[in-house]
Design an enzyme around this catalytic site. Sequence first.
Site, PDB file in Angstrom:
ATOM      1  N   GLY A  10      12.600  23.128 -18.106  1.00  0.00           N
ATOM      2  CA  GLY A  10      13.368  21.886 -18.108  1.00  0.00           C
ATOM      3  C   GLY A  10      13.032  21.045 -19.323  1.00  0.00           C
ATOM      4  O   GLY A  10      11.870  20.722 -19.558  1.00  0.00           O
ATOM      5  N   GLY A  12      14.424  18.000 -19.762  1.00  0.00           N
ATOM      6  CA  GLY A  12      14.882  16.644 -19.442  1.00  0.00           C
ATOM      7  C   GLY A  12      13.750  15.657 -19.712  1.00  0.00           C
ATOM      8  O   GLY A  12      12.848  15.925 -20.514  1.00  0.00           O
ATOM      9  N   PHE A  13      13.773  14.544 -18.994  1.00  0.00           N
ATOM     10  CA  PHE A  13      12.761  13.509 -19.250  1.00  0.00           C
ATOM     11  C   PHE A  13      11.345  14.017 -18.994  1.00  0.00           C
ATOM     12  O   PHE A  13      10.441  13.790 -19.786  1.00  0.00           O
ATOM     13  CB  PHE A  13      13.039  12.284 -18.373  1.00  0.00           C
ATOM     14  CG  PHE A  13      14.218  11.489 -18.839  1.00  0.00           C
ATOM     15  CD1 PHE A  13      14.126  10.681 -19.954  1.00  0.00           C
ATOM     16  CD2 PHE A  13      15.427  11.548 -18.168  1.00  0.00           C
ATOM     17  CE1 PHE A  13      15.215   9.948 -20.406  1.00  0.00           C
ATOM     18  CE2 PHE A  13      16.530  10.819 -18.598  1.00  0.00           C
ATOM     19  CZ  PHE A  13      16.418  10.018 -19.720  1.00  0.00           C
ATOM     20  N   GLY A  14      11.141  14.726 -17.872  1.00  0.00           N
ATOM     21  CA  GLY A  14       9.800  15.181 -17.508  1.00  0.00           C
ATOM     22  C   GLY A  14       9.295  16.275 -18.434  1.00  0.00           C
ATOM     23  O   GLY A  14       8.180  16.203 -18.964  1.00  0.00           O
ATOM     24  N   GLU A 174      28.004   1.140 -12.198  1.00  0.00           N
ATOM     25  CA  GLU A 174      28.151   1.054 -13.656  1.00  0.00           C
ATOM     26  C   GLU A 174      29.495   1.632 -14.095  1.00  0.00           C
ATOM     27  O   GLU A 174      30.171   1.093 -14.964  1.00  0.00           O
ATOM     28  CB  GLU A 174      26.987   1.791 -14.336  1.00  0.00           C
ATOM     29  CG  GLU A 174      25.667   1.060 -14.104  1.00  0.00           C
ATOM     30  CD  GLU A 174      24.480   1.603 -14.878  1.00  0.00           C
ATOM     31  OE1 GLU A 174      23.589   0.819 -15.218  1.00  0.00           O
ATOM     32  OE2 GLU A 174      24.437   2.823 -15.135  1.00  0.00           O
ATOM     33  N   ALA A 318      14.048   7.990 -14.277  1.00  0.00           N
ATOM     34  CA  ALA A 318      13.549   8.552 -15.529  1.00  0.00           C
ATOM     35  C   ALA A 318      12.066   8.234 -15.758  1.00  0.00           C
ATOM     36  O   ALA A 318      11.307   9.095 -16.216  1.00  0.00           O
ATOM     37  CB  ALA A 318      14.396   8.021 -16.680  1.00  0.00           C
ATOM     38  N   GLN A 319      11.651   7.001 -15.430  1.00  0.00           N
ATOM     39  CA  GLN A 319      10.260   6.614 -15.692  1.00  0.00           C
ATOM     40  C   GLN A 319       9.267   7.477 -14.911  1.00  0.00           C
ATOM     41  O   GLN A 319       8.199   7.826 -15.417  1.00  0.00           O
ATOM     42  CB  GLN A 319      10.052   5.135 -15.352  1.00  0.00           C
ATOM     43  CG  GLN A 319      10.297   4.218 -16.529  1.00  0.00           C
ATOM     44  CD  GLN A 319       9.460   4.572 -17.752  1.00  0.00           C
ATOM     45  OE1 GLN A 319       8.293   4.905 -17.657  1.00  0.00           O
ATOM     46  NE2 GLN A 319      10.078   4.522 -18.913  1.00  0.00           N
TER      47      GLN A 319
HETATM   48  C1  LIG Z   1      24.532   9.639 -13.849  1.00  0.00           C
HETATM   49  C2  LIG Z   1      23.059   9.315 -13.739  1.00  0.00           C
HETATM   50  C3  LIG Z   1      22.606   8.052 -14.066  1.00  0.00           C
HETATM   51  C4  LIG Z   1      21.257   7.743 -13.992  1.00  0.00           C
HETATM   52  N1  LIG Z   1      20.832   6.480 -14.338  1.00  0.00           N
HETATM   53  C5  LIG Z   1      19.508   6.215 -14.343  1.00  0.00           C
HETATM   54  C6  LIG Z   1      19.035   4.939 -14.782  1.00  0.00           C
HETATM   55  O1  LIG Z   1      19.816   4.059 -15.136  1.00  0.00           O
HETATM   56  N2  LIG Z   1      17.688   4.734 -14.803  1.00  0.00           N
HETATM   57  C7  LIG Z   1      16.802   5.703 -14.398  1.00  0.00           C
HETATM   58  O2  LIG Z   1      15.591   5.491 -14.469  1.00  0.00           O
HETATM   59  N3  LIG Z   1      17.212   6.891 -13.959  1.00  0.00           N
HETATM   60  C8  LIG Z   1      18.540   7.176 -13.921  1.00  0.00           C
HETATM   61  N4  LIG Z   1      18.970   8.399 -13.489  1.00  0.00           N
HETATM   62  C9  LIG Z   1      17.993   9.357 -12.977  1.00  0.00           C
HETATM   63  C10 LIG Z   1      17.264  10.042 -14.115  1.00  0.00           C
HETATM   64  O3  LIG Z   1      18.183  10.521 -15.076  1.00  0.00           O
HETATM   65  C11 LIG Z   1      16.442  11.176 -13.524  1.00  0.00           C
HETATM   66  O4  LIG Z   1      15.518  10.624 -12.624  1.00  0.00           O
HETATM   67  C12 LIG Z   1      15.702  11.937 -14.627  1.00  0.00           C
HETATM   68  O5  LIG Z   1      16.624  12.566 -15.487  1.00  0.00           O
HETATM   69  C13 LIG Z   1      14.764  12.970 -14.004  1.00  0.00           C
HETATM   70  O6  LIG Z   1      14.129  13.668 -15.037  1.00  0.00           O
HETATM   71  P1  LIG Z   1      13.733  15.188 -14.821  1.00  0.00           P
HETATM   72  O7  LIG Z   1      12.984  15.608 -16.046  1.00  0.00           O
HETATM   73  O8  LIG Z   1      13.083  15.360 -13.491  1.00  0.00           O
HETATM   74  O9  LIG Z   1      15.119  15.958 -14.737  1.00  0.00           O
HETATM   75  P2  LIG Z   1      16.304  16.022 -15.769  1.00  0.00           P
HETATM   76  O10 LIG Z   1      16.231  14.941 -16.775  1.00  0.00           O
HETATM   77  O11 LIG Z   1      17.534  16.153 -14.951  1.00  0.00           O
HETATM   78  O12 LIG Z   1      16.041  17.384 -16.544  1.00  0.00           O
HETATM   79  C14 LIG Z   1      16.078  18.623 -15.889  1.00  0.00           C
HETATM   80  C15 LIG Z   1      16.279  19.685 -16.949  1.00  0.00           C
HETATM   81  O13 LIG Z   1      16.034  20.943 -16.360  1.00  0.00           O
HETATM   82  C16 LIG Z   1      17.028  21.853 -16.777  1.00  0.00           C
HETATM   83  N5  LIG Z   1      17.149  22.844 -15.726  1.00  0.00           N
HETATM   84  C17 LIG Z   1      17.483  22.655 -14.426  1.00  0.00           C
HETATM   85  N6  LIG Z   1      17.447  23.812 -13.751  1.00  0.00           N
HETATM   86  C18 LIG Z   1      17.081  24.756 -14.653  1.00  0.00           C
HETATM   87  C19 LIG Z   1      16.867  26.162 -14.561  1.00  0.00           C
HETATM   88  N7  LIG Z   1      17.050  26.824 -13.418  1.00  0.00           N
HETATM   89  N8  LIG Z   1      16.514  26.833 -15.678  1.00  0.00           N
HETATM   90  C20 LIG Z   1      16.354  26.182 -16.853  1.00  0.00           C
HETATM   91  N9  LIG Z   1      16.535  24.846 -16.982  1.00  0.00           N
HETATM   92  C21 LIG Z   1      16.886  24.156 -15.903  1.00  0.00           C
HETATM   93  C22 LIG Z   1      18.276  20.994 -16.937  1.00  0.00           C
HETATM   94  O14 LIG Z   1      19.194  21.603 -17.820  1.00  0.00           O
HETATM   95  C23 LIG Z   1      17.684  19.703 -17.497  1.00  0.00           C
HETATM   96  O15 LIG Z   1      17.647  19.707 -18.902  1.00  0.00           O
HETATM   97  C24 LIG Z   1      20.330   8.730 -13.560  1.00  0.00           C
HETATM   98  C25 LIG Z   1      20.787  10.000 -13.224  1.00  0.00           C
HETATM   99  C26 LIG Z   1      22.139  10.301 -13.315  1.00  0.00           C
HETATM  100  C27 LIG Z   1      22.633  11.679 -12.966  1.00  0.00           C
END
Ligand SMILES: Cc1cc2nc3c(=O)[nH]c(=O)nc-3n(C[C@H](O)[C@H](O)[C@H](O)COP(=O)(O)OP(=O)(O)OC[C@H]3O[C@@H](n4cnc5c(N)ncnc54)[C@H](O)[C@@H]3O)c2cc1C
Length: 435
Positions: A10, A12-14, A174, A318-319
């Site tokens: 992943g 994403g943010f984490g 939003e 995200a945080q």
């Molecule tokens: C529309 C929307 C608006 C939001 N607004 C806010 C906000 O205003 N403020 C806030 O704090 N939070 C907000 N959030 C929540 C925030 O975006 C999430 O909490 C954050 O992205 C979580 O981070 P993460 O790293 O856990 O997952 P993500 O950022 O979702 O990253 C997960 C990554 O894993 C990858 N992945 C998933 N499954 C697989 C797999 N099987 N194999 C390979 N790669 C994979 C994905 O492609 C992605 O890049 C929002 C979310 C959405 C959907």
Amino acid sequence: MNPTRIVIVGGGFGGLAAAKALAKTPAEITLIDRTNHHLFQPLLYQVATAVLTPSQIATPIRTILRKRKNTTVILGEVTGVDKERKCVFVSNADRENVPISYEYLILATGATHSYFGHNEFAQHAPGMKSVADAVASRNKILQAFETAEAEENPIRHRELLTFILVGAGPTGVEMAGALAVLVRTTLKSAFRRIDPASARIVLVDRGTRVLSPFSEKLSEAAKQRLEKLGVEVHLGKNVDQIDADGIVVAGERIESKTVIWTAGVAPSPAGRWLNAETDRAGRVRVQNDLTLPGYPEIFVVGDTASLEQNGHPLPGVAQVAIQGGRYAGKLIHSRVIGNPPPGPFSYFDKGTMAVVGKGFAVLQSWKVQASGFGAWLTWAFVHLQFLATPSLRLTVFLQWVWTYVTGQRGSELIVNHHGSDLAKPSEGTALKPAA
Ligand SMILES: Cc1cc2nc3c(=O)[nH]c(=O)nc-3n(C[C@H](O)[C@H](O)[C@H](O)COP(=O)(O)OP(=O)(O)OC[C@H]3O[C@@H](n4cnc5c(N)ncnc54)[C@H](O)[C@@H]3O)c2cc1C
């Protein structure tokens, strides 16, 4: 001695925060993501409402990590984990279930949307999770105005220009606010036969208030603001049905060609891969160092993980993901170089914000509660700060100023319009060939 092998799933943010925290670790790091980009999900709604272009909220992961010589980025989908053999299985366009071994594993695979057991809704009410989702919504919204402009039968205008958002959390609110501004500013003078400002924007939620994570006072301020912008807010109502022609809410049918799903979150399948204990929402239960019980080499962070702090589960924001990813990276770094590990993970809540239309936001941070223009400026500043690269910060800032002053947007393009049902002319359309 071979360098330690660390796999991060992943970007994403984490996952990205973990990779950055491991920048100086003498290790061979492999970051695997099924997309080639890191996505700033909080601004997806701005792509859906044409303010920003997709490339202003998404950056290739490879570009972000180009200077991290210890990190290899792989575009592929992880399909499983073998905890005993210590490997993940990855598929891509070329090969299936290739094992990649690890000594440390960080799973940061995020979440997806849930239709609360009504997966049949997905066909007519796309969610908002990826760049493709946001562009699909933008296509649908803009196409509805185009079809209405070409439609001579005014009765059809009503259903074409009714936009329904299911879910009054931050994304739904939003999105509703941004749509209301879109129809009253940018699109106002662009059409001749229809009045875009007559569009009906409906926000539905089964909960009793909008923005339920915020205080009642801020929820009410957000609701009032939405209503001032002309959004119809239907609370405490269940969606019974969604089809190609609209929805049924608490027994009442609302005709619409554009329904967007902004409710419900479902976790990634990581719990299944790990055969691990999950919470009611399906997120993997982790210990207070973010590892899986019994497996000190497996970390789960962000939306995929479930951890309670002070008696409350950490929210899917995200945080939490950024701080969790950073913590996992630091903990692995200290183990690799033989330093004492940091104490347990402790989430520092900086607060939460949501925008409601132009120049208005609600903000809740510790004991501070604010709404209005000041909160909106804070929202803009914080969001700019968290964009992935300096060039994005600059272009998004300039676009916001431009849109604020002129009402013009970054991308009002309909792409892939051949895929839309709305592109098909109906009986009575102005595009009917002359007799
Ligand atoms: C529309 C929307 C608006 C939001 N607004 C806010 C906000 O205003 N403020 C806030 O704090 N939070 C907000 N959030 C929540 C925030 O975006 C999430 O909490 C954050 O992205 C979580 O981070 P993460 O790293 O856990 O997952 P993500 O950022 O979702 O990253 C997960 C990554 O894993 C990858 N992945 C998933 N499954 C697989 C797999 N099987 N194999 C390979 N790669 C994979 C994905 O492609 C992605 O890049 C929002 C979310 C959405 C959907």
